[in-house]
Enzyme design. Structure first.
Site: not given
Lengths: 404, 404, 404, 404
Positions: A18, A128, A180
């Site tokens: 990412d 987050d 994840s």
């Protein structure tokens, strides 16, 4: 919303797929210089190997790696532990506590390099993003914030890999990734894959750090923690810094399968998610601290500490670290922790950390009281008066009712 | 304090040494008729064998044995479980929850036999005296209360045995008894002996019901609980009454060493005590109920449920069952429990009960949201606005500070 | 209970009838030396005139008068005000806050004169005995405590006067006294007489310090308070010590009939009592502090401050000043108060103190936001996303229900 | 965000400028049929005169006027009053309580007319958008929601008037409007104008319903309220429905200037706003209910009621009416209110409503206890034991400290 005018942005960079995409994307979409910032919070060490080169190769003009491990444990984790916070009764807040220390360091780098914006790689569905941007709002309201995941239209790993390939940016990321994950000195979390149905039990590969309790040693192991003012200051008699203590206890706990939880939790953004968390050392620390509290806190203080724990769990989870309320709750917890001194023996066995022995110079427990014989401080006849007054309102209420 | 004028007293009789002494003592000291009342709350069945004869032999004019097992579980334990109450974070309130149902039945017997007083065998140092007398104050403020332990000068088992021997009352009690215990359908507690020093680990003989986790089966066992409106209504697909469910789960849990705790707690009367509690079935039930709540309760509701749990833990522990406040807290918890429907698989293994699978028709968890793809209900771009407003006060505060 | 062995006792002496009896009673019943201790906490000054002579005449070997006015306001009242505590929503804790400062000074005198006991003149029905003895337990657990009202058999003023007359101890006290009163720098309380029926309205003579609002000036008066870190530091621009500020505001408030309350409250000892309290200056201070908080505290902080206020109200009322819990609650409140800086104009009119103007350098209120036009910090489109996520759990729940 | 596909929308229509613009705007921008829905919640009656014609003239296909006055007071206000909720210590939640009843009725109309969307005229800066859309999410998650103020670019009254003029839609609205107001049976609120600076005192024209206390009658007036189960059921001995009682008390309160507050409050959307609220009847009701509670609730129950009040104040303010948490809090409050029966005399005088007399069949206040003489229920000697145990933890802690 029109694009912001940005000259130099500091991006929280992890070296993963990412954030590797984010660097060129920011340059192309904002026409700005991009500075990479890497927080070393104790994640898997090999993630940091060669990370500066990787960042530069992705297009960053500079890359700063900052060691935040000591600060994370000392200034974020230890104060939180004093509150006894478990989010929704279970989660030891591993990811939540790391975000503010990262965001704070990121702001400091931004100030240092004269950046006018901050970026992060959090998705638009998670907590987050709120934690980062909540910290940014409190620490640097003047800096712009870019959240690429809420802007771009890349929605798969394949698209991200294609994006990098088209720009000749090297990336070792695999096309498929089942889970994840997020790791730091305190914990590792795992989401996705089989966990996406709450009616599935976790697979073996959902767990990373800790031994399966069924495969853990058949012999228990005992570890002794020294506690001062609500903080673990030593293990087995050896004085250790907060981070060192955590490292030692992580190893011991992981070996015995301690600290696994599997939870469906309420995210701040209104949806539920399911995760498996491993916090081996932290679980041992919590058991130790709560055990000393059992000796030291009076009934009403213990109750207030529990209430503070609930409050703190939400504040920390919700990204409210840098707020007056969080500061106030922490001040209250620190005040109660002043008496929390002592020593605890913890038994580690097949997934459990159980305090078996505990003592404290501030203990309110008295062997004399516990026995049946007479004693000086406690006179049994006092109890009659106590009960009478303690039940007086009940008595009056009931007498009232009888009169009617 | 001059002696009360009493004609007929109903004493809560257990068949043990203390209450065997109480019967003749009451007759001699109050010149009154003594009726024995035995509550069957699921304690060791052999304690009830021949208990009526024993009571009569000790001097009681009558003896009533009342089966309260179903009522205890259904009307006291189940409502408390909905609040999620653990006293001081650990204790499942086994003794506390039994006291009000016993006291209530005792009052009913007193009304039935026309007694003018109630007596119990609780010591002057413990919580139970407050729980009994708190219930009496609420239910029968007109009846006198006698607490022999706070009056007489018998301070050892030897003195008690001598007391009975001098009156030719047969008693099988032994001269020494290491531990003080209390058992009912829900739990067994152990105090005294080696536990009197908090720096001693519990001995093997501190545990009665549950297998030592180290000696529990090496293979895990799985049990499935059906939950409706916050209540366990079935086990492994079989519909069961609350008491039946508890019996089944106690057996399974005990086999795997589930439900042991070792705690130093704050008594209501201001001192600390240390106890080992075994609650095998209850521990499984709690894990199941909390797991369904994970699916069903939104963030703010979950937090309130946690707060209610803390409040209820004190109210129940403190003998406040029959108060308006307790009723109010229970009403709030019942309201939240209306949605708590579902099914949970619990893994039992070497001391642990861990939910591995859970589902609910009221689940707020959605697999669609959890994945990374686009969806209809959740639009990632919403998050930007959310965060902006959520952090607005922080931003303003920080901008203020910068202005100065 | 057999009489304690006491050599020298320090008694909290007021010069009134009760404590005048206590001195000879202690000497006769305990055969000990009696030292009188008088706390000057701002009660009616004429009560202190000649008080040392009076104490000696009653049989005290020494008499210490200690000025505690500044300490009371600075170290007890001001910290409590930061919590916003009103007991049961109304009572400003005037008597409650004075007890710990008196008890602490009394202990200090006891240490100074080498006394082995402490005595007070509180009755066995009230809160003050708990407050005194709670403080003694925390500060001087080694000293014995004598509470004559719980021991002797004097139950009327007549008996007390006779007691003194029989010993030729002069006393100016009248035979009848309608009301029971307590005054200090902060407030005056009135109980008894007509107030004993809750269905009676207070008489004019129930109020001592304050003008009847109906007779107060027809013209309002305005007073401006300067606030720093949650404390009133000036009035009408003039810097004042806490005690001085209170004196000034008492005068202004009393003139306008401000600060009367008439309350039925729950005493700690389980009964209800009814009292009329007058707290003119304090009422103005509270209005000022809460008004600055309106500008400064964010939503969640304000709510926590309210919760702290409830907690503090009970702790202070219940005589829990010198406990770790009280310290913790005060630490939390002080932390929130750090931002509470500003200035407030209060209108005084016929019984009311109303903030009409307020400002703060830390104000989170922004005129720009309040208007309808566009602005930079707040983008109305953000609200859509906010609401969507804020209501997400409701939406999912409702969609679930629809599916069934 | 692309425009939603809408066929028929029900808009909450007030007859004011904003919602008059919304009707044609919806038709033009969504190409849909628009149904007007008018909630009669007790706002100024002349606003309802000819409102159906006005709606049709603005382009609505139909107009429904629904009388919600009784439902508002009975089902929304009365339950909230039982919690004792004042938002941020002052605000009686007038606007907040009306939103859910309006939204619910609007959804019912939408179902009736087969609409696929709902619209409201709330701005993007306020709380009301959240309250409406929060209710819609809970009650009709399948219906689309349009919030024109967050979409269009009209930012002034002039633009709105021009918009209508251009379409030949008649409108009597004036070009300038100093204040923004909202009224219903319970209250009227005023924002804007002079109030936009917190350092300005309110002008006379900020107040609408209530007499200026300075101009209110010089003679006090007394009103007696009958209270049953936490609800005002009669005034001066006359049985009245909730709405009727409110109307009567509004008139009496307004005459005496009762119920004005001037507050800076935290909006849910993160900013602060300042408003003047007038709640004359409600202020009298609150004083009456709290006064009966003084007689009836024991100490711990009273404290819980206060906590419920804080919680409810946020839930209602934040638009959380139709949530499980709000239901739970209300259930708890209702349970406590079961005992809240009695009668209260309230004195109205120059802005104040003060309870002067109160009585209850459930009163825990006892005249006997309040006096100094001996009594049966309360034995002063009990207090010694009570205090001893109550202070035991303090004593042990202090003895511990002394040992070191």
């Amino acid at each position: 919303m029109s694009k912001l005018d940005v000259k130099k942005v500091v991006v929280a960079y992890s070296g993963g797929l990412d954030t590797s995409v984010i660097i060129p994307w920011l340059k192309e979409n904002y026409g700005c210089e991009v500075v990479a910032f890497v927080a070393d919070v104790g994640q898997d060490a090999h993630e940091l190997v060669g990370i500066e080169e990787k960042a530069i190769a992705s297009g960053a003009s500079e890359c700063y790696v900052v060691d935040l491990k000591d600060e994370l444990v000392k200034d974020y984790i230890y104060p939180t532990l004093k509150t006894g916070a478990y989010y929704e009764g279970k989660y030891l807040l591993g990811t939540s506590m790391a975000r503010p220390v990262i965001a704070k360091a990121q702001v400091e780098i931004a100030r240092k390099v004269g950046a006018d914006a901050l970026a992060h790689g959090c998705t638009g569905k998670g907590n987050d993003q709120v934690r980062f941007e909540g910290a940014f709002a409190a620490l640097a309201p003047d800096l712009k914030v870019i959240a690429p995941w809420r802007e771009w239209d890349l929605v798969s790993r394949e698209q991200c890999l294609d994006y990098l390939a088209a720009r000749n940016i090297p990336c070792a990321a695999s096309l498929t990734k089942i889970y994840s994950r997020d790791a730091n000195a305190w914990h590792i979390s795992t989401e996705g894959g089989v966990l996406e149905s709450t009616w599935n039990a976790p697979n073996d590969d959902c767990w990373v750090w800790t031994t399966d309790p069924e495969k853990a040693p058949n012999e228990p192991e005992y570890v002794t923690l020294q506690v001062e003012k609500g903080e673990v200051v030593g293990v087995d008699g050896k004085k250790l810094s907060p981070y060192q203590a955590l490292v030692v206890l992580n190893e011991k706990g992981a070996k015995h399968g301690v600290g696994r939880i599997d939870i469906v939790e309420n995210r701040l953004v209104g949806m539920k998610s399911r995760g498996c968390y491993e916090t081996p050392g932290g679980t041992i620390m919590m058991e130790a601290l709560r055990s000393v509290e059992q000796l030291v806190l009076d009934k009403a203080s213990f109750e207030f500490r529990q209430e503070l724990g609930i409050k703190a769990s939400h504040l920390v989870y919700d990204g409210r670290w840098f707020t007056p309320l969080c500061k106030s709750v922490m001040a209250a917890a620190q005040s109660l922790a002043d008496d929390v001194n002592g020593e605890v023996v913890i038994k580690l066995y097949k997934g459990q950390a159980t305090a078996t022995q505990k003592r404290s110079p501030n203990s309110l427990y008295s062997e004399e009281f516990a026995t049946f014989g007479a004693d000086e401080v406690y006179d049994q006849s006092h109890a009659g008066g106590f009960i009478r007054l303690y039940s007086l309102a009940s008595r009056i209420r009931s007498l009232n009712a009888a009169k009617k």
